[in-house]
Design a protein around this motif. Sequence first.
Motif, PDB file in Angstrom:
ATOM      1  N   THR A 158       0.796  -1.248  -0.452  1.00 56.90           N
ATOM      2  CA  THR A 158      -0.077  -0.123   0.131  1.00 56.90           C
ATOM      3  C   THR A 158       0.896   1.254  -0.404  1.00 56.90           C
ATOM      4  O   THR A 158       0.814   1.628  -0.846  1.00 56.90           O
ATOM      5  CB  THR A 158      -0.538   0.062   1.185  1.00 56.90           C
ATOM      6  N   LEU A 159       1.961   0.956   1.136  1.00 50.38           N
ATOM      7  CA  LEU A 159       2.197   2.827   1.463  1.00 50.38           C
ATOM      8  C   LEU A 159       3.022   3.477  -0.388  1.00 50.38           C
ATOM      9  O   LEU A 159       3.506   3.462  -0.782  1.00 50.38           O
ATOM     10  CB  LEU A 159       3.345   2.345   1.996  1.00 50.38           C
ATOM     11  N   MET A 160       4.161   1.362  -1.200  1.00 52.95           N
ATOM     12  CA  MET A 160       4.405   1.964  -2.214  1.00 52.95           C
ATOM     13  C   MET A 160       3.634   2.346  -3.507  1.00 52.95           C
ATOM     14  O   MET A 160       3.591   3.166  -4.327  1.00 52.95           O
ATOM     15  CB  MET A 160       4.853   0.327  -2.669  1.00 52.95           C
ATOM     16  N   CYS A 161       2.374   1.522  -3.691  1.00 55.47           N
ATOM     17  CA  CYS A 161       1.114   2.269  -4.556  1.00 55.47           C
ATOM     18  C   CYS A 161       1.072   3.737  -4.187  1.00 55.47           C
ATOM     19  O   CYS A 161       0.852   4.499  -5.347  1.00 55.47           O
ATOM     20  CB  CYS A 161      -0.088   1.352  -3.892  1.00 55.47           C
ATOM     21  N   TRP A 162       0.277   3.780  -3.470  1.00 55.25           N
ATOM     22  CA  TRP A 162       0.940   5.295  -2.780  1.00 55.25           C
ATOM     23  C   TRP A 162       2.111   6.797  -3.080  1.00 55.25           C
ATOM     24  O   TRP A 162       1.550   7.467  -4.051  1.00 55.25           O
ATOM     25  CB  TRP A 162       0.359   5.931  -1.093  1.00 55.25           C
ATOM     26  N   LEU A 163       2.368   5.798  -3.076  1.00 61.22           N
ATOM     27  CA  LEU A 163       4.435   6.463  -3.256  1.00 61.22           C
ATOM     28  C   LEU A 163       4.258   6.029  -4.390  1.00 61.22           C
ATOM     29  O   LEU A 163       4.379   8.054  -5.210  1.00 61.22           O
ATOM     30  CB  LEU A 163       6.017   6.058  -2.995  1.00 61.22           C
ATOM     31  N   VAL A 164       4.287   5.356  -5.443  1.00 60.21           N
ATOM     32  CA  VAL A 164       4.196   5.896  -6.895  1.00 60.21           C
ATOM     33  C   VAL A 164       3.187   6.619  -7.504  1.00 60.21           C
ATOM     34  O   VAL A 164       3.086   7.458  -8.535  1.00 60.21           O
ATOM     35  CB  VAL A 164       3.822   3.924  -7.601  1.00 60.21           C
ATOM     36  N   MET A 165       2.016   6.654  -6.771  1.00 62.19           N
ATOM     37  CA  MET A 165       0.934   7.398  -7.591  1.00 62.19           C
ATOM     38  C   MET A 165       0.910   8.755  -7.321  1.00 62.19           C
ATOM     39  O   MET A 165       1.118   9.564  -8.218  1.00 62.19           O
ATOM     40  CB  MET A 165      -0.299   7.664  -6.780  1.00 62.19           C
ATOM     41  N   PHE A 166       1.586   9.433  -6.013  1.00 60.78           N
ATOM     42  CA  PHE A 166       2.634  10.597  -6.110  1.00 60.78           C
ATOM     43  C   PHE A 166       4.009  10.828  -6.896  1.00 60.78           C
ATOM     44  O   PHE A 166       3.514  12.048  -7.460  1.00 60.78           O
ATOM     45  CB  PHE A 166       2.598  10.498  -4.495  1.00 60.78           C
ATOM     46  N   VAL A 167       4.970  10.855  -7.378  1.00 59.51           N
ATOM     47  CA  VAL A 167       5.272  10.553  -8.311  1.00 59.51           C
ATOM     48  C   VAL A 167       4.856  10.528  -9.888  1.00 59.51           C
ATOM     49  O   VAL A 167       5.563  11.770 -10.393  1.00 59.51           O
ATOM     50  CB  VAL A 167       6.630   8.908  -8.034  1.00 59.51           C
ATOM     51  N   SER A 168       4.059   9.814 -10.050  1.00 62.45           N
ATOM     52  CA  SER A 168       3.348   9.962 -11.638  1.00 62.45           C
ATOM     53  C   SER A 168       2.593  11.340 -11.445  1.00 62.45           C
ATOM     54  O   SER A 168       3.193  12.007 -12.543  1.00 62.45           O
ATOM     55  CB  SER A 168       2.734   9.136 -11.706  1.00 62.45           C
ATOM     56  N   VAL A 169       2.271  11.440 -10.684  1.00 63.19           N
ATOM     57  CA  VAL A 169       1.412  13.069 -10.350  1.00 63.19           C
ATOM     58  C   VAL A 169       2.455  14.435 -10.871  1.00 63.19           C
ATOM     59  O   VAL A 169       2.392  14.952 -11.282  1.00 63.19           O
ATOM     60  CB  VAL A 169       0.374  12.978  -9.148  1.00 63.19           C
ATOM     61  N   LEU A 170       3.903  14.094  -9.856  1.00 64.17           N
ATOM     62  CA  LEU A 170       4.678  15.327  -9.545  1.00 64.17           C
ATOM     63  C   LEU A 170       5.105  14.787 -11.335  1.00 64.17           C
ATOM     64  O   LEU A 170       6.150  16.073 -11.950  1.00 64.17           O
ATOM     65  CB  LEU A 170       6.107  14.717  -8.625  1.00 64.17           C
ATOM     66  N   ILE A 171       5.546  13.553 -11.346  1.00 64.98           N
ATOM     67  CA  ILE A 171       6.350  13.442 -13.279  1.00 64.98           C
ATOM     68  C   ILE A 171       5.475  14.165 -14.132  1.00 64.98           C
ATOM     69  O   ILE A 171       5.928  15.006 -15.293  1.00 64.98           O
ATOM     70  CB  ILE A 171       6.187  12.061 -13.412  1.00 64.98           C
ATOM     71  N   ASP A 172       3.958  14.095 -13.960  1.00 65.76           N
ATOM     72  CA  ASP A 172       2.656  14.781 -14.895  1.00 65.76           C
ATOM     73  C   ASP A 172       2.878  16.387 -14.864  1.00 65.76           C
ATOM     74  O   ASP A 172       3.089  17.145 -15.489  1.00 65.76           O
ATOM     75  CB  ASP A 172       1.404  14.736 -14.761  1.00 65.76           C
ATOM     76  N   MET A 173       2.811  17.000 -13.632  1.00 60.63           N
ATOM     77  CA  MET A 173       2.802  18.231 -13.894  1.00 60.63           C
ATOM     78  C   MET A 173       4.592  18.544 -13.766  1.00 60.63           C
ATOM     79  O   MET A 173       4.643  19.960 -14.471  1.00 60.63           O
ATOM     80  CB  MET A 173       2.732  18.880 -11.589  1.00 60.63           C
ATOM     81  N   TRP A 174       5.269  17.630 -13.747  1.00 60.51           N
ATOM     82  CA  TRP A 174       6.756  18.361 -14.512  1.00 60.51           C
ATOM     83  C   TRP A 174       6.546  18.632 -15.834  1.00 60.51           C
ATOM     84  O   TRP A 174       7.222  19.856 -16.451  1.00 60.51           O
ATOM     85  CB  TRP A 174       8.325  17.579 -13.827  1.00 60.51           C
ATOM     86  N   ASP A 175       6.632  17.466 -16.470  1.00 61.43           N
ATOM     87  CA  ASP A 175       5.999  17.832 -18.116  1.00 61.43           C
ATOM     88  C   ASP A 175       5.404  17.949 -18.642  1.00 61.43           C
ATOM     89  O   ASP A 175       5.685  19.179 -19.200  1.00 61.43           O
ATOM     90  CB  ASP A 175       5.497  15.898 -18.201  1.00 61.43           C
ATOM     91  N   GLY A 176       3.799  19.155 -17.762  1.00 65.20           N
ATOM     92  CA  GLY A 176       3.342  19.440 -18.124  1.00 65.20           C
ATOM     93  C   GLY A 176       4.480  21.032 -17.770  1.00 65.20           C
ATOM     94  O   GLY A 176       3.778  21.965 -19.128  1.00 65.20           O
ATOM     95  N   VAL A 177       4.704  21.318 -17.016  1.00 67.98           N
ATOM     96  CA  VAL A 177       5.592  22.606 -17.311  1.00 67.98           C
ATOM     97  C   VAL A 177       6.722  23.091 -18.253  1.00 67.98           C
ATOM     98  O   VAL A 177       6.559  24.327 -18.591  1.00 67.98           O
ATOM     99  CB  VAL A 177       5.916  22.994 -15.314  1.00 67.98           C
ATOM    100  N   GLN A 178       6.813  22.321 -18.808  1.00 64.65           N
ATOM    101  CA  GLN A 178       8.458  21.708 -19.107  1.00 64.65           C
ATOM    102  C   GLN A 178       7.895  22.174 -20.974  1.00 64.65           C
ATOM    103  O   GLN A 178       8.337  22.886 -21.674  1.00 64.65           O
ATOM    104  CB  GLN A 178       8.907  20.497 -19.211  1.00 64.65           C
ATOM    105  N   THR A 179       6.272  21.037 -21.097  1.00 62.43           N
ATOM    106  CA  THR A 179       5.532  21.534 -22.521  1.00 62.43           C
ATOM    107  C   THR A 179       5.310  22.854 -22.461  1.00 62.43           C
ATOM    108  O   THR A 179       4.842  23.660 -23.746  1.00 62.43           O
ATOM    109  CB  THR A 179       4.223  20.561 -22.275  1.00 62.43           C
ATOM    110  N   ALA A 180       4.593  23.569 -21.547  1.00 67.96           N
ATOM    111  CA  ALA A 180       4.234  25.082 -21.230  1.00 67.96           C
ATOM    112  C   ALA A 180       5.681  25.825 -22.164  1.00 67.96           C
ATOM    113  O   ALA A 180       4.999  27.019 -22.819  1.00 67.96           O
ATOM    114  CB  ALA A 180       3.883  25.085 -20.188  1.00 67.96           C
ATOM    115  N   LYS A 181       6.488  25.622 -20.807  1.00 62.84           N
ATOM    116  CA  LYS A 181       7.876  26.758 -21.797  1.00 62.84           C
ATOM    117  C   LYS A 181       8.480  26.405 -23.061  1.00 62.84           C
ATOM    118  O   LYS A 181       8.295  27.534 -23.735  1.00 62.84           O
ATOM    119  CB  LYS A 181       8.519  26.113 -20.802  1.00 62.84           C
ATOM    120  N   PHE A 182       8.042  25.251 -23.964  1.00 60.24           N
ATOM    121  CA  PHE A 182       8.384  24.654 -24.996  1.00 60.24           C
ATOM    122  C   PHE A 182       7.193  25.566 -25.230  1.00 60.24           C
ATOM    123  O   PHE A 182       7.625  25.988 -26.563  1.00 60.24           O
ATOM    124  CB  PHE A 182       8.285  23.474 -24.989  1.00 60.24           C
ATOM    125  N   MET A 183       5.652  25.264 -25.039  1.00 67.36           N
ATOM    126  CA  MET A 183       5.139  26.014 -26.200  1.00 67.36           C
ATOM    127  C   MET A 183       5.188  27.549 -25.686  1.00 67.36           C
ATOM    128  O   MET A 183       4.674  27.975 -26.587  1.00 67.36           O
ATOM    129  CB  MET A 183       4.133  26.033 -25.876  1.00 67.36           C
TER     130      MET A 183
END
Length: 159
Positions: A32-57
Motif C-alpha cells: 500500500t505504501l509503495m502504491c501511494w508513493l508511485v501515485m504521488f511520483v506519477s502526479v509529480l512527473i506529470d506536473m513537471w512534464d506539463g511545466v516543461q511543455t508550457a515553457k516549450f510552447m
Amino acid sequence: MIDIKIVKQMSELLEFLLALDLTNLYRHIGVTLMCWLVMFVSVLIDMWDGVQTAKFMKEKIDSKGLRRTFAKAGDYWRMMLFGLMFDTLGLLFTWYILPYMTIIITVGVLIIEFKSVWEHNRKKRSHAAELPGVIANIIKCASEQDALELIKKIKEVQK
C-alpha cells in the motif's frame, strides 16, 4: 473478585491475537505504501512534464495549472483512501493476500498520468508549438503586404 468468565475471555482473546499471522498485514502495509508513493511520483512527473511543455510552447505558467495538479492529486488520494478501506476489510479473509483494490487504483492512476505525459509529448512535437512565433511574426509585419507575404511562406512550408 475476578470472574472466571472474564479470565477465560481474556485468555481466548490473547490466544487469538497470538495466532494472528502478521506477515500478511506487513505485506499489505508495504504494498500500500509503495502504491501511494508511485501515485504521488506519477502526479509529480506529470506536473513537471506539463511545466516543461508550457515553457516549450511559450505559454504562461500560472498558479491555475498548479492548482489543477493538486486538485487532481486530491482526487486520486480520495480514491486511494477508498481502496485502503476496501483492502482493510480484505484483511479479514485469509485468501486476500495483497491490497488488490489499491493496486488496481494505482494502475488506473498510472495509465491516466502516462496518457497525460504522452499528450504533452504530442503537443510539443506538433506544429502548434510553432504558432506563437508565427503569430508574433505576423504582428510584427509593418504593412499588409508584409503580412500577406508571411502567410504565403507559411502555406508553402505546410505543403
